[in-house]
Scaffold this motif. Structure first.
Motif, PDB file in Angstrom:
ATOM      1  N   TRP A  76       0.815  -1.145  -0.021  1.00 15.99           N
ATOM      2  CA  TRP A  76       0.124   0.016  -0.005  1.00 15.99           C
ATOM      3  C   TRP A  76       0.756   1.127  -0.042  1.00 15.99           C
ATOM      4  N   TYR A  80       0.462   3.723  -3.068  1.00 16.23           N
ATOM      5  CA  TYR A  80      -0.409   5.086  -3.041  1.00 16.23           C
ATOM      6  C   TYR A  80       0.537   6.193  -3.029  1.00 16.23           C
ATOM      7  N   TYR A  84      -0.734   9.202  -5.460  1.00 19.17           N
ATOM      8  CA  TYR A  84      -0.959  10.325  -4.747  1.00 19.17           C
ATOM      9  C   TYR A  84      -0.243  11.514  -5.444  1.00 19.17           C
ATOM     10  N   PRO A 132      -5.581   1.838  -4.070  1.00 18.51           N
ATOM     11  CA  PRO A 132      -4.794   2.907  -3.738  1.00 18.51           C
ATOM     12  C   PRO A 132      -4.995   4.080  -4.974  1.00 18.51           C
ATOM     13  N   CYS A 135      -8.317   5.710  -4.059  1.00 14.87           N
ATOM     14  CA  CYS A 135      -8.385   6.647  -3.116  1.00 14.87           C
ATOM     15  C   CYS A 135      -7.514   8.018  -3.243  1.00 14.87           C
TER      16      CYS A 135
END
Length: 561
Positions: A76, A80, A84, A132, A135
């Protein structure tokens, strides 16, 4: 504040893959064996031919920003972290010399292969890739960004079934539109730049449909076309590391990369690939052609110090490596903590110690001598007299010879047998230790208590020492002999040193490449309650300064000519 994403309850956030967990080893080996055996019979590329004129066209734009992210879908935190930072509206980074850059979000995202680890399934893709990215960027506003994906070997381990459902049968991936209907693609970019993605199934030849498609594409391109070629493997590195000159020349002459280079000629200006989980850039002396390995999208780190740094065929010299070889070599020392990094691995090797030592003990006439060297000689003779002990030892030696990473047979045998000898010595030493402890406790050699002590020591300490010996073997192999790079670093499951490449086709026709580094990925995340679907559900909550993105090296500029 939380360490766990709350965007969905479908799956828990993934830990880094534990490659040396016995169950994981068996599952991965089985999937690889089946896909390798049946790959040609289950080639889905043959079922999805693309019309020769199918093409995504961005040429009407005056500029375009593109991201290349490869080898994602592992733990993760790293996956991520890349998602991001890649999806921020403006990415602010500093170069090696302190200069600041403000980079707009990419209009195109290219997944460069191996989107999931260790093997593909709907659950694995959802947990390790979709969650991921959902999100980070669940929805987008027009004009929507576009996604392309090249399958890597891990995507092919179910014959591309799940990859097809996720990337080819759907129109959306989180906030991105999907513009491809086959596992290969092409797009025309502004100022006569072209993006080409190739699918090479598990190292096999390019299929006939791809050949027809790319030949038609080559005829469609003008003489001033410049190509960004995306492949799932850095064939230029593979060929270069084959130090046998005849084999190396044969691979360069006959491989898929050679076919594409002959087809497109000098129009290929940038080669982009993942598969090796580090950043390495080779370039011609004038900088007109770049060959970049950038597999930093989320998977465990691969070493850079095991690869040769002399120029590639064609004079492409090594310009940059991330992490640098000195850092890579230093990280390899973590293999001394192999038992802590991979605690369940010792269950298998400890059991082998138990089987060998138990049968060895049965072959001894009595307790071994108090002095170790005479006892070692007696136990070695007993080991050879015991058919079962010798059989288990030979099986272990055979497995270690097969495991050894060496191109020449005599080196493979030497490495495997030395490794096996270290384990055999450890078994003898633990058997002797068990005898001394039982004797110190006043127990008869053939008593149940003495036998029990021996079995506990063989299994318990065997669990520890067998893993430690394995870790030392990997450390010596990777740092002294440049071998076992994949095995030595997959054991470490290093989350950090992630990266992706942002490419900007400027208004003047030049292409600028920005290699974005995440030297340390955040370990903590803060939930953004009520976040808009286009905004991240989690933001970094790790104060360490190295969690901020930066440039690996200064921007690489390919002029408009």
């Amino acid at each position: 504040m939380t360490d766990v994403p709350t965007a969905r309850d479908l799956h828990a956030p993934a830990d880094m893959v534990r490659w040396y967990a016995p169950v994981q080893l068996l599952q991965t080996a089985a999937r690889v064996a089946v896909s390798t055996a049946l790959g040609d019979q289950l080639d889905r590329r043959l079922l999805r031919p693309v019309p020769p004129d199918e093409l995504t066209d961005f040429s009407h734009r005056d500029q375009l920003v593109l991201d290349f992210v490869a080898d994602s879908g592992d733990g993760w935190n790293p996956t991520y972290a890349v998602a991001y930072w890649a999806t921020r509206p403006v990415l602010r980074v500093h170069g090696p010399h302190g200069r600041a850059y403000e980079l707009p979000r990419a209009s195109v995202l290219v997944f460069g292969g191996d989107q999931v680890y260790p093997t593909p399934s709907r659950t694995a893709y959802e947990q390790r890739l979709v969650l991921p990215y959902e999100c980070a960027f669940e929805r987008s506003a027009p004009p929507h960004p576009v996604l392309f994906a090249v399958p890597g070997n891990h995507d092919w381990y179910d014959s591309l079934a799940t990859f097809t459902k996720l990337f080819l049968d759907k129109r959306w991936f989180c906030g991105w539109q999907i513009h491809q209907r086959a596992s290969y693609f092409a797009a025309r970019l502004p100022h006569d730049w072209w993006l080409v993605g190739v699918d090479v199934q598990l190292g096999s030849d390019i299929d006939a449909h791809q050949v027809d498609y790319f030949r038609a594409l080559a005829e469609r391109m003008g003489p001033r076309a410049r190509i960004i070629l995306c492949t799932a493997e850095p064939h230029w590195v593979r060929a270069h590391e084959q130090r046998d000159r005849k084999a190396r020349l044969r691979r360069v002459r006959d491989g898929n990369l050679a076919f594409l280079e002959r087809l497109f000629g000098p129009r290929i200006r940038v080669f982009l690939s993942g598969d090796l989980h580090h950043y390495r850039r080779h370039a011609t002396a004038d900088g007109r052609v770049q060959k970049i390995t950038a597999g930093g999208g989320g998977a465990f780190l691969h070493p850079t110090h095991v690869l040769h740094d002399d120029p590639l065929a064609g004079g492409h010299g090594l310009r940059c490596a991330f992490p640098d070889p000195a850092t890579s070599r230093r990280l390899a020392w973590r293999n001394l903590a192999f038992p802590l990094q991979n605690p369940s691995f010792g269950a298998v090797t400890g059991l082998l110690y138990l089987l060998i030592g138990w049968n060895l003990r049965a072959a001894l006439d009595g307790p071994p001598a108090a002095e170790f060297l005479p006892a070692l000689s007696d136990m070695s003779s007993a080991l050879l007299r015991s058919p079962w002990a010798a059989l288990w030892l030979l099986a272990t030696a055979g497995a270690l010879v097969w495991f050894a990473d060496a191109r020449r047979a005599h080196r493979r045998w030497l490495a495997g047998l030395v490794h096996a000898a270290a384990h055999a010595f450890a078994v003898l030493a633990l058997t002797w230790l068990a005898g001394q402890i039982a004797g110190a406790c006043g127990l008869a050699w053939d008593s149940a208590a003495a036998i029990g002590i021996g079995l506990v020591i063989l299994l318990g300490l065997g669990w520890l020492f067998s893993s430690l010996i394995f870790g030392v073997y990997l450390l010596l192999a990777v740092n002294l002999f440049r071998r076992h790079g994949n095995e030595a670093f997959s054991s470490l499951r290093i989350q950090d040193f992630k990266h992706f490449v942002r490419l900007h086709v400027r208004r003047d026709g030049a292409l600028v490449l920005y290699p974005i580094a995440l030297r340390r990925v955040p370990r903590r995340w803060r939930t953004m309650v009520g976040a808009d679907p286009g905004e991240p559900k989690l933001v970094p909550d790790d104060p360490h300064p190295d969690t901020l993105p930066g440039l690996i090296e200064p921007p690489i500029v390919l002029g408009p000519g």
